[in-house]
Design an enzyme around this catalytic site. Structure first.
Site, PDB file in Angstrom:
ATOM      1  N   SER A   8       0.844  -1.196   0.000  1.00 17.97           N
ATOM      2  CA  SER A   8       0.000   0.000   0.000  1.00 17.97           C
ATOM      3  C   SER A   8       0.877   1.243   0.000  1.00 17.97           C
ATOM      4  O   SER A   8       1.606   1.501   0.970  1.00 17.97           O
ATOM      5  CB  SER A   8      -0.903   0.006   1.234  1.00 17.97           C
ATOM      6  OG  SER A   8      -1.525   1.264   1.337  1.00 17.97           O
ATOM      7  N   HIS A  33      -1.151  -1.179  -4.340  1.00 22.43           N
ATOM      8  CA  HIS A  33      -2.417  -0.865  -3.671  1.00 22.43           C
ATOM      9  C   HIS A  33      -2.456   0.650  -3.424  1.00 22.43           C
ATOM     10  O   HIS A  33      -1.574   1.217  -2.778  1.00 22.43           O
ATOM     11  CB  HIS A  33      -2.533  -1.633  -2.356  1.00 22.43           C
ATOM     12  CG  HIS A  33      -3.860  -1.472  -1.687  1.00 22.43           C
ATOM     13  ND1 HIS A  33      -4.983  -2.180  -2.068  1.00 22.43           N
ATOM     14  CD2 HIS A  33      -4.248  -0.661  -0.670  1.00 22.43           C
ATOM     15  CE1 HIS A  33      -6.003  -1.822  -1.304  1.00 22.43           C
ATOM     16  NE2 HIS A  33      -5.588  -0.886  -0.452  1.00 22.43           N
ATOM     17  N   ASP A  35      -4.693   3.860  -2.091  1.00 22.23           N
ATOM     18  CA  ASP A  35      -5.824   4.209  -1.231  1.00 22.23           C
ATOM     19  C   ASP A  35      -6.317   5.629  -1.475  1.00 22.23           C
ATOM     20  O   ASP A  35      -5.585   6.590  -1.246  1.00 22.23           O
ATOM     21  CB  ASP A  35      -5.407   4.099   0.243  1.00 22.23           C
ATOM     22  CG  ASP A  35      -5.206   2.657   0.670  1.00 22.23           C
ATOM     23  OD1 ASP A  35      -6.156   1.869   0.531  1.00 22.23           O
ATOM     24  OD2 ASP A  35      -4.096   2.330   1.132  1.00 22.23           O
ATOM     25  N   MET A  37      -8.992   8.447  -0.268  1.00 24.76           N
ATOM     26  CA  MET A  37      -9.878   8.791   0.863  1.00 24.76           C
ATOM     27  C   MET A  37     -10.415  10.204   0.677  1.00 24.76           C
ATOM     28  O   MET A  37      -9.655  11.103   0.330  1.00 24.76           O
ATOM     29  CB  MET A  37      -9.090   8.737   2.168  1.00 24.76           C
ATOM     30  CG  MET A  37      -8.401   7.413   2.410  1.00 24.76           C
ATOM     31  SD  MET A  37      -7.430   7.492   3.923  1.00 24.76           S
ATOM     32  CE  MET A  37      -6.670   5.872   3.893  1.00 24.76           C
ATOM     33  N   HIS A  66      -8.244   1.430  -4.252  1.00 17.85           N
ATOM     34  CA  HIS A  66      -9.209   1.192  -3.171  1.00 17.85           C
ATOM     35  C   HIS A  66      -9.884   2.516  -2.848  1.00 17.85           C
ATOM     36  O   HIS A  66      -9.279   3.402  -2.254  1.00 17.85           O
ATOM     37  CB  HIS A  66      -8.440   0.623  -1.970  1.00 17.85           C
ATOM     38  CG  HIS A  66      -9.257   0.443  -0.732  1.00 17.85           C
ATOM     39  ND1 HIS A  66      -8.698   0.225   0.503  1.00 17.85           N
ATOM     40  CD2 HIS A  66     -10.604   0.426  -0.525  1.00 17.85           C
ATOM     41  CE1 HIS A  66      -9.646   0.085   1.421  1.00 17.85           C
ATOM     42  NE2 HIS A  66     -10.817   0.229   0.814  1.00 17.85           N
ATOM     43  N   MET A  68     -12.143   4.790  -0.842  1.00 17.16           N
ATOM     44  CA  MET A  68     -12.850   5.015   0.420  1.00 17.16           C
ATOM     45  C   MET A  68     -13.547   6.362   0.271  1.00 17.16           C
ATOM     46  O   MET A  68     -13.171   7.351   0.914  1.00 17.16           O
ATOM     47  CB  MET A  68     -11.851   4.995   1.582  1.00 17.16           C
ATOM     48  CG  MET A  68     -11.385   3.586   1.908  1.00 17.16           C
ATOM     49  SD  MET A  68      -9.819   3.553   2.800  1.00 17.16           S
ATOM     50  CE  MET A  68      -8.688   3.549   1.413  1.00 17.16           C
ATOM     51  N   MET A 137     -11.733  -5.567   4.908  1.00 18.76           N
ATOM     52  CA  MET A 137     -10.966  -4.653   5.762  1.00 18.76           C
ATOM     53  C   MET A 137     -10.732  -5.305   7.116  1.00 18.76           C
ATOM     54  O   MET A 137     -11.682  -5.707   7.795  1.00 18.76           O
ATOM     55  CB  MET A 137     -11.716  -3.333   5.962  1.00 18.76           C
ATOM     56  CG  MET A 137     -11.800  -2.455   4.722  1.00 18.76           C
ATOM     57  SD  MET A 137     -10.226  -2.162   3.889  1.00 18.76           S
ATOM     58  CE  MET A 137      -9.284  -1.366   5.193  1.00 18.76           C
ATOM     59  N   ASP A 175      -6.889  -6.252   3.891  1.00 20.21           N
ATOM     60  CA  ASP A 175      -6.228  -4.950   3.986  1.00 20.21           C
ATOM     61  C   ASP A 175      -6.277  -4.417   5.415  1.00 20.21           C
ATOM     62  O   ASP A 175      -7.363  -4.182   5.956  1.00 20.21           O
ATOM     63  CB  ASP A 175      -6.965  -3.995   3.027  1.00 20.21           C
ATOM     64  CG  ASP A 175      -6.331  -2.629   2.934  1.00 20.21           C
ATOM     65  OD1 ASP A 175      -5.246  -2.425   3.493  1.00 20.21           O
ATOM     66  OD2 ASP A 175      -6.946  -1.774   2.256  1.00 20.21           O
TER      67      ASP A 175
HETATM   68  C1  DX5 Z   1      -6.444   1.764   5.377  1.00 22.07           C
HETATM   69  C2  DX5 Z   1      -5.976   1.456   3.972  1.00 22.07           C
HETATM   70  C3  DX5 Z   1      -4.869   0.476   3.925  1.00 22.07           C
HETATM   71  C4  DX5 Z   1      -3.601   0.904   4.640  1.00 22.07           C
HETATM   72  C5  DX5 Z   1      -3.073  -0.326   5.277  1.00 22.07           C
HETATM   73  O1  DX5 Z   1      -7.643   2.422   5.335  1.00 22.07           O
HETATM   74  O2  DX5 Z   1      -7.038   0.941   3.188  1.00 22.07           O
HETATM   75  O3  DX5 Z   1      -4.573   0.066   2.587  1.00 22.07           O
HETATM   76  O4  DX5 Z   1      -2.631   1.481   3.823  1.00 22.07           O
HETATM   77  O5  DX5 Z   1      -2.000   0.014   6.087  1.00 22.07           O
HETATM   78  P1  DX5 Z   1      -1.333  -1.003   7.086  1.00 22.07           P
HETATM   79  O6  DX5 Z   1      -0.830  -2.175   6.293  1.00 22.07           O
HETATM   80  O7  DX5 Z   1      -0.241  -0.172   7.697  1.00 22.07           O
HETATM   81  O8  DX5 Z   1      -2.396  -1.406   8.088  1.00 22.07           O
HETATM   82 ZN    ZN Z   2      -6.560  -0.019   1.223  1.00 28.47          ZN
END
Ligand code: DX5
Ligand code: ZN
Length: 216
Positions: A8, A33, A35, A37, A66, A68, A137, A175
């Site tokens: 990620s 990956h 993310d 947000m 991903h 969010m 998750m 994840d």
């Molecule tokens: C959290 C993200 C993850 C995050 C995971 O909301 O979706 O992808 O980067 O991070 P770690 O592996 O540090 O828990």
């Molecule tokens: Zn993620």
């Protein structure tokens, strides 16, 4: 098939992103990956299209994006244009999930659906045949570096069962809080793809950490 590793980039060095992208290119990782947000669906804001486009320019492996965010339908073609190969939306953010999944596929991407820790796997029964990936998750989404929620193992076992019963081809991706210990248990429970952020990027040798996850 051997399991896949998706580092990620949320935990990467944003001031030196190209360096971390090249590291992933050369490593045993399978996907990037990424993310996204929006500060509404989750209590944090990460980055959007310009950063994804910049990553795509250097990445030699698929971008696993991903989302969010609320109202993901409004941005499906924009994420395709930015370079997403797999586009995952949250079950909790989609009122017309079937339409959203079909639209992701019609835009030429693989479609993923993600479940928050409190959302039961059984709710996927009527969509499981249509999706390419289910992203479970194992932390509450929004931040890297949180600790793993143990109830996730049970959900992975339930999802494996649902996938087999329905003859779905969906991959199980997990994840949040993944390290060598949780990763091993997740694979035993039936996971196909492990996402790891802080465990990879906060380690002394990220490329070697990816290899260790790949060799689990
Ligand atoms: C959290 C993200 C993850 C995050 C995971 O909301 O979706 O992808 O980067 O991070 P770690 O592996 O540090 O828990
Ligand atoms: Zn993620």
């Amino acid at each position: 098939m051997k399991h896949l590793i998706a580092p990620s980039i949320l935990s990467a060095d944003f001031a030196n992103l190209q360096k971390d992208i090249e590291m992933i290119n050369k490593s045993e990782a399978d996907w990037f990956h990424v993310d996204v947000m929006d500060g509404v669906f989750v209590p944090n804001i990460s980055f959007g299209m310009p950063v994804i486009k910049a990553i795509k320019k250097h990445a030699k492996k698929p971008l696993d994006v991903h989302l969010m965010i609320v109202n993901p339908d409004n941005y499906i073609s924009a994420f395709k244009q930015a370079g997403a190969d797999i586009l995952t939306v949250h079950y909790e953010a989609c009122i017309h999930l079937n339409r959203t999944v079909q639209s992701i596929k019609a835009n030429g991407m693989k479609a993923g659906v993600s479940l928050n820790p409190h959302t039961p796997v059984a709710l996927l029964e009527d969509i499981i045949k249509d999706v390419d990936v289910v992203l479970i998750m194992s932390v509450n989404p929004g931040f890297g570096g949180q600790s793993f929620i143990e109830n996730t193992y049970k959900k992975v076992i339930q999802l494996r069962d649902l996938i087999e019963k329905s003859e779905s081809k969906a991959k199980i991706e997990v994840d949040g809080g993944v390290n060598l210990e949780t990763g091993k248990m997740l694979l035993a429970a039936g996971a196909d793809v492990l996402v790891a952020g802080s465990f990879v990027f906060k380690s002394e040798n990220p490329s070697d950490t990816i290899l260790q996850l790949k060799n689990l």
